[in-house]
Design a protein around this motif. Structure first.
Motif, PDB file in Angstrom:
ATOM      1  N   GLY A 139       0.805  -1.222   0.000  1.00  0.00           N
ATOM      2  CA  GLY A 139       0.000   0.000   0.000  1.00  0.00           C
ATOM      3  C   GLY A 139       0.828   1.256   0.000  1.00  0.00           C
ATOM      4  O   GLY A 139       0.330   2.344  -0.175  1.00  0.00           O
ATOM      5  N   ASP A 140       2.116   1.089   0.189  1.00  0.00           N
ATOM      6  CA  ASP A 140       2.997   2.252   0.229  1.00  0.00           C
ATOM      7  C   ASP A 140       3.940   2.138  -0.955  1.00  0.00           C
ATOM      8  O   ASP A 140       5.083   1.748  -0.822  1.00  0.00           O
ATOM      9  CB  ASP A 140       3.759   2.237   1.555  1.00  0.00           C
ATOM     10  N   PHE A 141       3.426   2.447  -2.106  1.00  0.00           N
ATOM     11  CA  PHE A 141       4.182   2.183  -3.335  1.00  0.00           C
ATOM     12  C   PHE A 141       4.945   3.428  -3.747  1.00  0.00           C
ATOM     13  O   PHE A 141       4.370   4.511  -3.816  1.00  0.00           O
ATOM     14  CB  PHE A 141       3.169   1.784  -4.430  1.00  0.00           C
ATOM     15  N   PRO A 142       6.245   3.319  -3.960  1.00  0.00           N
ATOM     16  CA  PRO A 142       7.027   4.511  -4.304  1.00  0.00           C
ATOM     17  C   PRO A 142       7.064   4.765  -5.812  1.00  0.00           C
ATOM     18  O   PRO A 142       6.538   3.983  -6.591  1.00  0.00           O
ATOM     19  CB  PRO A 142       8.414   4.145  -3.797  1.00  0.00           C
TER      20      PRO A 142
ATOM     21  N   ARG B 181      -5.462   4.256  -4.540  1.00  0.00           N
ATOM     22  CA  ARG B 181      -5.950   5.627  -4.653  1.00  0.00           C
ATOM     23  C   ARG B 181      -5.257   6.389  -5.785  1.00  0.00           C
ATOM     24  O   ARG B 181      -5.688   7.442  -6.188  1.00  0.00           O
ATOM     25  CB  ARG B 181      -5.673   6.394  -3.355  1.00  0.00           C
TER      26      ARG B 181
ATOM     27  N   THR C   1       6.981  17.998  -9.357  1.00  0.00           N
ATOM     28  CA  THR C   1       5.720  17.294  -9.568  1.00  0.00           C
ATOM     29  C   THR C   1       5.723  15.959  -8.834  1.00  0.00           C
ATOM     30  O   THR C   1       4.727  15.561  -8.255  1.00  0.00           O
ATOM     31  CB  THR C   1       5.523  17.036 -11.072  1.00  0.00           C
TER      32      THR C   1
ATOM     33  N   GLU D 289       7.143  15.140  -6.112  1.00  0.00           N
ATOM     34  CA  GLU D 289       6.942  15.264  -4.663  1.00  0.00           C
ATOM     35  C   GLU D 289       5.535  15.742  -4.349  1.00  0.00           C
ATOM     36  O   GLU D 289       4.875  15.242  -3.456  1.00  0.00           O
ATOM     37  CB  GLU D 289       7.948  16.251  -4.080  1.00  0.00           C
ATOM     38  N   LYS D 290       5.116  16.730  -5.127  1.00  0.00           N
ATOM     39  CA  LYS D 290       3.888  17.443  -4.783  1.00  0.00           C
ATOM     40  C   LYS D 290       2.650  16.572  -4.946  1.00  0.00           C
ATOM     41  O   LYS D 290       1.744  16.638  -4.143  1.00  0.00           O
ATOM     42  CB  LYS D 290       3.777  18.652  -5.705  1.00  0.00           C
TER      43      LYS D 290
ATOM     44  N   MET E 181       2.355  13.267  -4.986  1.00  0.00           N
ATOM     45  CA  MET E 181       2.581  11.882  -4.586  1.00  0.00           C
ATOM     46  C   MET E 181       1.266  11.186  -4.229  1.00  0.00           C
ATOM     47  O   MET E 181       1.134   9.985  -4.416  1.00  0.00           O
ATOM     48  CB  MET E 181       3.521  11.892  -3.376  1.00  0.00           C
ATOM     49  N   SER E 182       0.280  11.932  -3.709  1.00  0.00           N
ATOM     50  CA  SER E 182      -0.929  11.257  -3.234  1.00  0.00           C
ATOM     51  C   SER E 182      -1.805  10.783  -4.389  1.00  0.00           C
ATOM     52  O   SER E 182      -2.577   9.850  -4.237  1.00  0.00           O
ATOM     53  CB  SER E 182      -1.719  12.182  -2.323  1.00  0.00           C
ATOM     54  N   ASN E 183      -1.697  11.402  -5.549  1.00  0.00           N
ATOM     55  CA  ASN E 183      -2.587  11.041  -6.649  1.00  0.00           C
ATOM     56  C   ASN E 183      -1.933  10.215  -7.731  1.00  0.00           C
ATOM     57  O   ASN E 183      -2.617   9.674  -8.582  1.00  0.00           O
ATOM     58  CB  ASN E 183      -3.153  12.292  -7.307  1.00  0.00           C
TER      59      ASN E 183
ATOM     60  N   ARG F 215       1.706   7.832  -9.133  1.00  0.00           N
ATOM     61  CA  ARG F 215       3.053   7.288  -8.995  1.00  0.00           C
ATOM     62  C   ARG F 215       3.657   7.240 -10.391  1.00  0.00           C
ATOM     63  O   ARG F 215       2.959   6.925 -11.351  1.00  0.00           O
ATOM     64  CB  ARG F 215       3.017   5.874  -8.432  1.00  0.00           C
TER      65      ARG F 215
ATOM     66  N   ARG G  32      14.688  10.557  -6.104  1.00  0.00           N
ATOM     67  CA  ARG G  32      13.282  10.489  -5.722  1.00  0.00           C
ATOM     68  C   ARG G  32      12.660   9.134  -6.044  1.00  0.00           C
ATOM     69  O   ARG G  32      11.511   8.897  -5.723  1.00  0.00           O
ATOM     70  CB  ARG G  32      12.489  11.582  -6.441  1.00  0.00           C
ATOM     71  N   CYS G  33      13.400   8.294  -6.743  1.00  0.00           N
ATOM     72  CA  CYS G  33      12.830   7.012  -7.161  1.00  0.00           C
ATOM     73  C   CYS G  33      13.493   5.856  -6.422  1.00  0.00           C
ATOM     74  O   CYS G  33      14.624   5.966  -5.981  1.00  0.00           O
ATOM     75  CB  CYS G  33      13.064   6.767  -8.642  1.00  0.00           C
ATOM     76  N   LEU G  34      12.774   4.767  -6.387  1.00  0.00           N
ATOM     77  CA  LEU G  34      13.384   3.525  -5.950  1.00  0.00           C
ATOM     78  C   LEU G  34      14.006   2.905  -7.197  1.00  0.00           C
ATOM     79  O   LEU G  34      13.325   2.704  -8.197  1.00  0.00           O
ATOM     80  CB  LEU G  34      12.311   2.613  -5.371  1.00  0.00           C
TER      81      LEU G  34
END
Lengths: 356, 371
Positions: A33-36, A128, A151, A153-154, A156-158, A160, A178-180
């Protein structure tokens, strides 16, 4: 009927044949659920794209396989219209911004902002966020990469971002940080053999080990190439027995011819001949870097040990110049002349120092 | 299907979607709230604290390497000056992801700069903020602005200086045109020293209940080279990976190296050995079985192998560089020759040269320099 490469492409993370550690990692990331943001990198034909589609399926379910192709029109700052093809499903969107050439920044800015500012309204959706797959991320211009920075960072909620690149060298550091990072290495010969046997089993036919070995040697770690060659061979001789001739692409044999020309004689007339051949290759859209590399590798095979390093040195030297300059043929020729002079110098011990 | 159900469904979807703090990047979550929270940059912070008490601010130019807290500092300062209520209408933040051509400078910035602010000192959270009578325009990543756009800023900065303060944030101060730079007071941000990075990282790790030992933190700091943002992102990625395995494992230095894209040391050592550099600690066991090290064929084969593994050329280059520069037995001349090669290769890679060709070139020339 589709090609085997597509037909037998693994659809889920579990059915991937190699890099099991990587698959397990992707699977657990997708379920946590915490996908980077992820950056996949590795040589071509190693299975980056396959892994991306598998991950998307793991994230969103089989719905991601319902694709539709859209054509969007973007307006460049100078009011020029850019038409970009976009592949999308309900959950993800896939773009190749390098199609837009110099204006890739506009595409990135507009498209990503649009996606980022729309929220998932379906409460039953598994995630989400929406995923944005950016192909050929290493050919993004600096501007476009800079536009990605904030973009990412800002919003991130909407959303990936999943980047797919051949190498990380051309990506700016802020993006990388910023990436894995997920390195997808080319499969080793055993892994390739396993995959080829799997394909053979599904097709179905039996693959003689010698044939498999030959295909693997020829492919140089590129699994896509290996499967394509396998299919081509199967068309040629259905039982895959006896001596197999893996047809080299035309341009490769042509490049070899050029290399032979260079080694066999060094004269202005020969340079003219080589130039004609280079023009022929270039007009068939073979990338100049590929030409230079293939010819150089072939030339190196045929010359004395002491010359090899120098030839490679000049190949590297002129390759950079070629990128910076505008006319590719000048630099290809310059390299040929350089190699010829080196070669002659080596044989006749002539004084060529004024030639440098 | 009844009417009521429908209504029920619609109110449900209308629920406001708030960002789950657990999904936020830690970089955002742990951004300093006040300028006193900013790690390490003592000098800048003292000057700015003075500005905060006197509520007078010059135009500012922040420059320094990435991840040293430039954006965080100015955001924290603005927040302290204006409070959460006024923040929106007093601060305009523009960065490279916004269109920033000359037209935008002319229209958007000018418009914003023109409006006279309205003071409202007591905020909704009960605290009093200084709320001085000016606005702040933050131009983040200002070094990617075009020369023309920067030129257009010159006069605007002076004309509206009465009610607007500009803050330019950039990595390379040399890319800011001289007239702009001379209008600002400059603040240099230095790379973070290991101590402050360590304390910040442990603090975040504690707040997030992540199990890291000191070895892992050291690796984080080494791989990030003074870039705190990178270190925090790596920490978050590592904790994601370690938490998602079953059972959760503590973060090992190896995980961090993998996330950071660092080429494993064994691979680099092996490559170096092929080039003829003695690597201590790694004995050559099967000396006779291998083809003679340092021949063209063996180097070419090794390079091809490296490229097949998908390692990035710049990473290989920088690690090879570290290995050569810190090498105990090579003499100064050899090291200098190698350094020349590395510099050239770096330039070439920046220009977009072919990776395989250049790594091969580096390999061959390093080999020549050493033998």
């Amino acid at each position: 009927m589709s090609l085997w490469v597509d037909q037998f492409r693994p659809r889920t993370l579990d059915s991937l044949h190699y890099h099991h550690g990587l698959s397990a990692r992707l699977k657990s990331l997708a379920s946590s659920g915490d996908f980077p943001h992820i950056l996949f990198y590795g040589p071509s034909g190693a299975g980056k794209k396959t892994r991306i589609t598998c991950t998307l399926r793991e994230l969103f379910g089989p719905g991601v396989e319902k694709l539709k192709i859209d054509q969007r029109i973007f307006l460049s700052p100078s009011k020029r219209k850019l038409e970009i093809n976009i592949v999308q499903s309900n959950f993800h969107i896939e773009i190749t911004p390098s199609d837009a050439g110099n204006y890739d920044r506009v595409v990135i800015q507009e498209l990503l902002k649009e996606i980022a500012q729309t929220q998932q309204v379906d409460l039953n959706a598994k995630q989400r966020f929406k995923a944005v797959v950016i192909n050929e991320a290493d050919s993004l211009s600096r501007d476009a990469q800079a536009a990605l920075r904030r973009t990412m960072e800002k919003y991130m909620s909407n959303m990936r971002i999943i980047l797919c690149a051949n190498s990380t060298s051309k990506l700016i550091a802020p993006i990388k940080s910023r990436c894995l990072l997920m390195r997808v290495a080319a499969p080793n010969p055993q892994e390739m053999e396993e995959v080829l046997n799997y394909v053979a089993k599904r097709a179905p036919f039996t693959l003689p080990p010698e044939a498999a070995k030959k295909i693997i040697d020829d492919s140089g770690g590129n699994l896509r190439k290996a499967i394509l060659v396998l299919e081509a061979l199967k068309m040629q001789s259905p039982d895959l027995s006896g001596p197999l001739a893996i047809a080299k692409p035309d341009w490769e044999t042509y490049c070899y011819k050029v290399a032979d020309l260079i080694v066999s004689e060094q004269s202005p007339a020969r340079v003219m001949e080589v130039r004609a051949k280079f023009y022929e290759l270039l007009s068939h859209c073979i990338p100049p870097t590929v030409i230079l590399k293939t010819v150089a590798e072939r030339v190196v095979e045929k010359v004395d040990e002491s010359l090899k390093a120098d030839i490679m040195h000049w190949a590297a030297f002129y390759e950079v110049r070629m990128r910076l300059g505008s006319k590719k043929i000048y630099h290809l020729e310059a390299w040929v002349v350089k190699v010829m002079s080196l070669y002659k110098h080596f044989f006749y011990d002539m004084d060529m120092s004024s030639f440098d | 299907m009844s009417f009521f159900n429908l209504k029920g469904a619609s109110t449900k979807t209308a629920q406001k979607h708030v960002v789950d703090p657990a999904l936020q990047p830690w970089v955002e979550k742990y951004r300093p709230k006040t300028i006193d929270d900013v790690s390490a940059q003592e000098h800048t912070v003292t000057v700015l604290r003075k500005a905060l008490t006197s509520t007078n601010l010059p135009h500012m130019l922040f420059y320094g390497p990435p991840g040293t807290g430039k954006t965080s500092t100015i955001l924290a300062l603005a927040r302290q000056l204006f409070g959460p209520d006024n923040f929106k209408n007093r601060v305009l933040e523009l960065n490279a992801s916004d269109e920033r051509g000359i037209a935008i400078v002319r229209e958007k910035i000018k418009d914003f700069a023109r409006q006279t602010p309205r003071a409202e000192t007591v905020s909704s959270d009960g605290k009093t903020y200084p709320c001085p009578p000016y606005k702040i325009i933050i131009l983040d990543e200002a070094d990617s602005m075009t020369q023309d756009a920067q030129g257009a800023l010159r006069r605007i900065m002076e004309t509206y200086a009465r009610i607007t303060r500009f803050c330019l944030v950039c990595n390379y101060v040399t890319r800011i045109i001289e007239p702009l730079a001379s209008r600002c007071s400059k603040f240099r941000f230095t790379p973070l020293d290991p101590d402050s990075s360590t304390s910040r990282l442990t603090q975040i790790a504690q707040a997030e209940h992540v199990d890291v030992d000191s070895a892992a933190i050291d690796t984080l700091i080494n791989t990030s080279q003074g870039d705190l943002r990178r270190a925090i992102t790596y920490l978050q990625s590592a904790s994601r990976l370690s938490a998602s395995t079953d059972p959760p494992t503590p973060i090992a230095p190896v995980d961090i190296q993998e996330i950071a894209g660092v080429v494993p040391e064994a691979v680099i050592n092996d490559f170096a050995r092929t080039l003829g550099i003695d690597v201590e600690g790694a004995m050559q066991v099967d000396d006779s079985a291998k083809p003679k090290d340092g021949s063209f064929g063996s180097i070419q084969k090794k390079v091809k192998e490296l490229m097949r593994e998908g390692f990035s050329a710049t990473q290989i280059l920088s690690q090879l560089h570290d290995l050569v520069v810190h090498h105990p037995t090579l003499n100064g001349r050899q090291k200098s020759k190698c350094a020349l090669v590395f510099a050239e290769a770096d330039k070439a890679l920046c220009d977009g040269a072919d990776e395989e060709l250049w790594i091969l070139e580096v390999g061959l020339r390093v080999h020549k320099a050493i033998s």
